[in-house]
Design an enzyme around this catalytic site. Structure first.
Site, PDB file in Angstrom:
ATOM      1  N   GLY A  56       0.815  -1.198   0.000  1.00 38.66           N
ATOM      2  CA  GLY A  56       0.000   0.000   0.000  1.00 38.66           C
ATOM      3  C   GLY A  56       0.855   1.257   0.000  1.00 38.66           C
ATOM      4  N   GLY A  82      -0.214   9.026   1.647  1.00 42.21           N
ATOM      5  CA  GLY A  82       0.451  10.245   2.075  1.00 42.21           C
ATOM      6  C   GLY A  82       1.421  10.020   3.213  1.00 42.21           C
ATOM      7  N   GLY A 106       3.226   7.341   3.750  1.00 43.49           N
ATOM      8  CA  GLY A 106       4.388   6.594   3.309  1.00 43.49           C
ATOM      9  C   GLY A 106       3.944   5.301   2.660  1.00 43.49           C
ATOM     10  N   LYS A 107       4.769   4.289   2.812  1.00 40.30           N
ATOM     11  CA  LYS A 107       4.428   3.019   2.180  1.00 40.30           C
ATOM     12  C   LYS A 107       4.203   1.936   3.231  1.00 40.30           C
ATOM     13  CE  LYS A 107       6.695   3.725  -2.225  1.00 40.30           C
ATOM     14  NZ  LYS A 107       7.907   3.549  -3.005  1.00 40.30           N
ATOM     15  N   VAL A 108       3.412   0.959   2.864  1.00 41.65           N
ATOM     16  CA  VAL A 108       3.215  -0.187   3.727  1.00 41.65           C
ATOM     17  C   VAL A 108       3.771  -1.419   3.032  1.00 41.65           C
ATOM     18  CG1 VAL A 108       1.558  -1.590   4.976  1.00 41.65           C
ATOM     19  CG2 VAL A 108       1.144   0.830   4.678  1.00 41.65           C
ATOM     20  N   ASP A 158     -11.271   8.634  13.453  1.00 41.10           N
ATOM     21  CA  ASP A 158     -11.085   8.453  12.010  1.00 41.10           C
ATOM     22  C   ASP A 158     -11.712   7.137  11.555  1.00 41.10           C
ATOM     23  OD1 ASP A 158     -10.336   9.283   9.515  1.00 41.10           O
ATOM     24  OD2 ASP A 158      -8.222   8.763   9.723  1.00 41.10           O
TER      25      ASP A 158
END
Ligand SMILES: *[C@@H]1O[C@H](CO)[C@@H](O)[C@H](O)[C@H]1NC(C)=O
Ligand SMILES: *[C@@H]1O[C@H](CO)[C@@H](O)[C@H](O)[C@H]1NC(C)=O
Ligand SMILES: *[C@@H]1O[C@H](CO)[C@@H](O)[C@H](O)[C@H]1NC(C)=O
Ligand SMILES: *[C@@H]1O[C@H](CO)[C@@H](O)[C@H](O)[C@H]1NC(C)=O
Ligand SMILES: *[C@@H]1O[C@H](CO)[C@@H](O)[C@H](O)[C@H]1NC(C)=O
Ligand SMILES: *[C@@H]1O[C@H](CO)[C@@H](O)[C@H](O)[C@H]1NC(C)=O
Ligand SMILES: *[C@@H]1O[C@H](CO)[C@@H](O)[C@H](O)[C@H]1NC(C)=O
Ligand SMILES: *[C@@H]1O[C@H](CO)[C@@H](O)[C@H](O)[C@H]1NC(C)=O
Ligand SMILES: *[C@@H]1O[C@H](CO)[C@@H](O)[C@H](O)[C@H]1NC(C)=O
Ligand SMILES: *[C@@H]1O[C@H](CO)[C@@H](O)[C@H](O)[C@H]1NC(C)=O
Ligand SMILES: *[C@@H]1O[C@H](CO)[C@@H](O)[C@H](O)[C@H]1NC(C)=O
Ligand SMILES: *[C@@H]1O[C@H](CO)[C@@H](O)[C@H](O)[C@H]1NC(C)=O
Length: 809
Positions: A484, A487, A489-491, A601
């Site tokens: 994934g 905004g 970062g990356k997973v 959220d």
């Protein structure tokens, strides 16, 4: 071990050999051979060890203080030339050898230690470490008064190799002889097959290897002087477990290197030409030949097995068929003939990577396969190399595993609870004096998270992971493992050393807001553990990294299963079960402890699904403890995700649990309608899901909004109940909205209503083959819709959940 007779024999053999064979054919581009402390150059075979007690220009040495030591006694070394061990260089402070490297790539580093006593220096007691590049190679390598040779291979990608000797504060370092030279490219592969781990290949490009064992089968020893890379191959008989199962064979002349990919640099003919063979006469044929080696648990090993058919002859053609096991894992089946185009005597080797888990033994076994009746089962050579650990060393890891983090969790929770109780007590006292009671508070205890965010963070709960462990788990944050992007970062999908699958969210370091959310999330997740809340496995804040490690959720986000992807459509019953699961998670957050937690959220992208489609609530980056009573703090920032925000919170900036209930109502609508909350490409009146749904309902056309793929499946009673609860959640005023507990109860009865009616219906839940994207025009619009909510800047955390599997499958 030390046997003077043996020694003399070997020296004699060496002497004869040196006369006969002057060059072995391999000429390294980079070659540094140092006889440390010596003032005379020393020739050994075709190699010259340069005296380092003289001015030399081929390398640099920086050292604060050093001493040349010599010894009168005759050192005894079984395999290496003992004349190298008569002298040593002693370092009294951190010292660096710096070698210029002409050819980048794999280099072999061999360190010779032979402790003796020189004046006040008793080298047996020296305490020091040796490191090269960023790898820490060894600590206190010497033992007793015998020679120790340590061998490493490093991929050097710069034009300099720095080898550092670092003595402990009150001690000193020493070295007797040193070899650094480049080795042919084909010696260490770029990657190797792994066994006992899920990912199939392990990259070896950047690893450092330490030789643990290098064994020539067939009860024969091959001396360094007889190997093109001056390697020592020791005899296998001391490693072979059940000696009477095997017999030793030797037929060096049968080895045929022509035409093969295997060269003499991989292993010399004297290694391939001897073997240990499984005894065919033995009635107990149904067994394995096993060699056993000492290893450190928790580290990875590269195991190389050398095979060469020196037992068959062209008339019998019986061939070599072998089943290979490393510890108890199968490493596969080898039909040697088919690997070597049936050229008898052609060498072949195979590499496997494996991890020594809890075991201090690494057992390599070969057994017969049942394919033909009387196959030959042989092994000619074996090498075992230790792969550097996550910290760049070769020591068994200080345990970082989810097993220990469970213990850490208990400790952490205990400490955490204590801090909580004390803090809450102080705050209650404080608040009772200063403030009028908060109407939405319902008398429950209140705890302000606001400035308290650092409390848990700095108390080191024990989830902290070394950065290198994550580098290893994610194959150095390999793009191939990205599950994934967003905004934040990356997973990455990762596998920890104990094989736990994890999702690794790596934040980009720029935004300060990111840091606050990073901390909040760790705090929140580390306090709570619940079936329906995603579990924290750890975090890493080394080198300003913001990395959170979560349990891995196979099925990604709820959002992805509702629309915009090719996943099979979720049935109504599955959807209800997911809603119930998430409601349980939120209900626990709101009521599970003295201090209620507001998620802030809640959205379909923050609800994750495990392999059984069980829902877990994720992303606590915006969470708040208790209804926020710190007015100034709240008025500065309204956070949440566009489309899900409680309108009352927007206007009054009063945050309560009921704001989560509103957002959950929006999720319920998404579940019912199977479309995004904001869908800009639709006609204006349909863009906002909540407005459109409420309007359609008031016009009496509820059926219009139901996900077309569910039509006919939902029982009217179930639909009505579901709508009733959804509408209540979306109420304008928080106080009229139900609590999460009520929502949960109502959802359960919705499911009950559906079940009662569904007794006869099919149980196959994944209906038809309709994918989640098909009833909507194009998926690119979804990407747009997704980015709109992100660009709106309302939610700065881009939740790993949201990103999960948006790129995969
Ligand atoms: C040792 O050999 C190197 C080069 O191989 C040479 O430069 C040096 O002078 C020699 N030293 C002695 C003491 O012979
Ligand atoms: C090395 O060279 C320096 C001068 O550059 C000289 O003073 C020193 O004696 C030399 N050492 C040896 C061992 O030749
Ligand atoms: C040794 O160091 C000096 C000064 O740093 C440098 O000029 C020289 O090239 C180095 N020599 C080698 C062989 O690396
Ligand atoms: C060590 O070397 C020195 C000269 O460098 C010599 O005088 C001394 O005898 C040597 N010691 C031994 C034990 O060999
Ligand atoms: C050197 O140290 C070793 C190990 O501690 C010890 O056994 C030995 O007796 C010492 N030798 C001398 C000469 O002190
Ligand atoms: C060692 O690591 C540092 C940072 O971790 C890096 O900048 C440096 O290039 C590395 N050195 C080598 C020789 O790989
Ligand atoms: C090495 O140490 C052993 C005892 O640990 C001793 O018997 C032997 O003599 C020593 N050898 C040398 C060469 O010092
Ligand atoms: C050495 O490392 C470089 C850079 O990572 C890589 O391109 C190269 O293939 C590696 N060499 C070997 C032999 O693994
Ligand atoms: C293996 O070799 C050793 C030494 O070379 C010898 O003593 C021993 O008998 C050999 N074993 C067998 C089974 O041949
Ligand atoms: C070295 O290997 C060759 C075969 O390649 C063999 O003939 C020779 O005897 C070996 N020498 C020693 C010292 O083992
Ligand atoms: C070695 O193998 C090649 C084929 O790879 C074959 O042509 C050659 O005859 C073989 N040599 C011997 C001595 O068997
Ligand atoms: C050989 O060892 C492996 C691994 O321990 C085992 O699974 C297998 O059953 C053994 N084979 C025989 C014939 O005993």
């Amino acid at each position: 071990m030390e046997n003077p007779g043996n020694f003399r024999l070997i020296v004699e053999a060496l002497f004869i050999f040196c006369l006969v064979n002057l060059s072995l054919g391999f000429n390294p581009v980079d070659e540094f051979l140092l006889d440390c402390g010596s003032s005379r150059n020393r020739s050994l075979g075709d190699r010259q060890f340069v005296a380092d007690n003289s001015n030399t220009s081929s390398y640099n040495l920086s050292t604060p203080q050093h001493i040349f030591a010599n010894s009168s006694s005759n050192p005894i070394s079984l395999y290496y030339d003992s004349s190298l061990y008569r002298t040593a260089r002693i370092f009294n402070g951190p010292s660096d050898y710096s070698f210029p490297i002409k050819e980048q790539g794999r280099h072999l580093i061999r360190l010779h230690f032979f402790p003796f006593v020189y004046g006040k220096y008793n080298m047996s007691n020296a305490k020091f470490s040796v490191s090269a590049q960023n790898f820490s190679l060894t600590r206190e390598p010497q033992s007793g008064n015998v020679s120790v040779v340590k061998e490493y291979s490093l991929n050097i990608t710069s034009n300099r190799l720095v080898l550092s000797f670092i003595p402990d504060s009150v001690s000193f370092a020493f070295i007797n002889a040193l070899e650094v030279f480049s080795i042919p490219e084909n010696i260490v592969p770029e990657e190797a097959k792994t066994i006992g781990r899920k990912d199939d290949k392990r990259s070896l490009r950047d690893v450092a290897l330490e030789t643990v064992a290098r064994v020539d089968m067939g009860n024969s020893t091959v001396l360094p002087q007889n190997d093109t890379l001056w390697r020592l191959w020791v005899s296998d008989d001391e490693y072979l477990i059940d000696k009477n199962l095997g017999s030793f064979v030797s037929n060096v002349s049968a080895v045929n290197f022509t035409g093969g990919l295997v060269t003499e640099d991989i292993a010399p003919a004297s290694v391939y030409g001897t073997a240990t063979r499984f005894n065919l006469d033995d009635p107990n044929l149904n067994a394995n030949l096993t060699w056993s080696f000492d290893v450190d648990p928790g580290l990875d090993y590269l195991v190389r097995l050398h095979f060469c058919d020196i037992v068959s002859n062209s008339s019998t053609q019986q061939g070599v068929f072998v089943e290979i096991f490393i510890n108890t894992h199968s490493a596969g089946h080898l039909d040697l003939g088919s690997q070597t185009s049936h050229v008898l005597g052609a060498p072949y080797f195979m590499d496997v990577c494996t991890r020594a888990h809890d075991s201090r033994k690494l057992n390599v076994s070969v057994g017969s396969s049942n394919i033909i009746n009387f196959p030959s089962v042989i092994l000619n050579g074996l090498e075992i190399m230790k792969i550097n650990n996550a910290a760049g060393g070769f020591d068994a890891p200080e345990v970082v595993s989810s097993r220990t983090s469970k213990i850490a969790l208990i400790v952490g929770l205990t400490v955490g609870l204590f801090v909580f109780v004390v803090l809450a007590a102080v705050l209650i006292l404080f608040c009772q004096r200063r403030r009028k009671p908060d109407p939405g508070n319902g008398g429950r205890n209140v705890h302000v998270a606001g400035n308290g965010t650092a409390i848990f963070f700095s108390s080191k709960i024990g989830y902290r992971f070394p950065f290198m462990a994550l580098v290893e788990a994610t194959d150095n944050f390999s793009e191939n493992l990205v599950i994934g992007v967003g905004g934040f970062g990356k997973v990455y999908k990762g596998v920890l050393w104990d094989e736990t699958e994890v999702a690794v969210k790596r934040g980009t370091p720029q935004s300060s807001q990111g840091l606050t959310e990073f901390r909040t999330e760790i705090e929140m997740l580390s306090q709570f553990r619940h079936r329906h809340l995603v579990s924290l496995i750890g975090y890493c804040d080394e080198h300003n990294e913001m990395i959170i490690i979560y349990e891995y959720m196979e099925n990604g986000t709820l959002k992805n299963h509702l629309y915009g992807s090719s996943h099979p459509c979720l049935s109504w019953r599955q959807r209800l079960e997911i809603c119930i699961g998430s409601a349980k998670g939120l209900h626990y957050l709101h009521t599970g402890s003295t201090n209620s937690i507001i998620h802030r959220d809640v959205k379909s992208a923050n609800i994750l699904l495990d392999k059984n489609f069980m829902a877990k609530v994720a992303d606590f980056g915006l969470s708040k403890t208790g209804p926020d009573i710190d007015r100034t703090h709240v008025s500065t920032a309204v956070k949440g995700s566009f489309g899900y925000l409680d309108p009352e919170y927007l206007t009054t900036q009063q945050l309560t649990e009921k704001s989560d209930v509103y957002s959950f109502g929006v999720v319920l609508l998404e579940v019912l309608c199977g479309r995004p909350v904001i869908y800009p490409s639709l006609p204006r009146e349909k863009v906002n899901l909540v407005d459109w749904a409420l309007k359609s309902r008031s016009n009496g056309r509820l059926e219009d909004i139901v996900d077309p793929r569910l039509v006919g499946e939902i029982k009217p009673e179930s639909l009505n109940k579901f709508w009733e609860i959804t509408e209540k959640c979306l109420g304008k005023h928080g106080i009229y909205r139900p609590s999460m507990g009520d929502v949960l109860w109502n959802l359960e009865s919705t499911l009950q209503l559906q079940r009662n009616e569904q007794k006869t219906a099919h149980d196959g839940e994944l209906s038809s083959g309709i994918s989640c994207g098909e009833h909507l025009e194009t998926s690119s619009e979804f990407i747009l819709a997704g980015s709109v909510s992100e660009l709106a800047g309302v939610s700065m955390t881009t939740v790993f959940a949201q990103m999960l599997s948006e790129q995969t499958r």
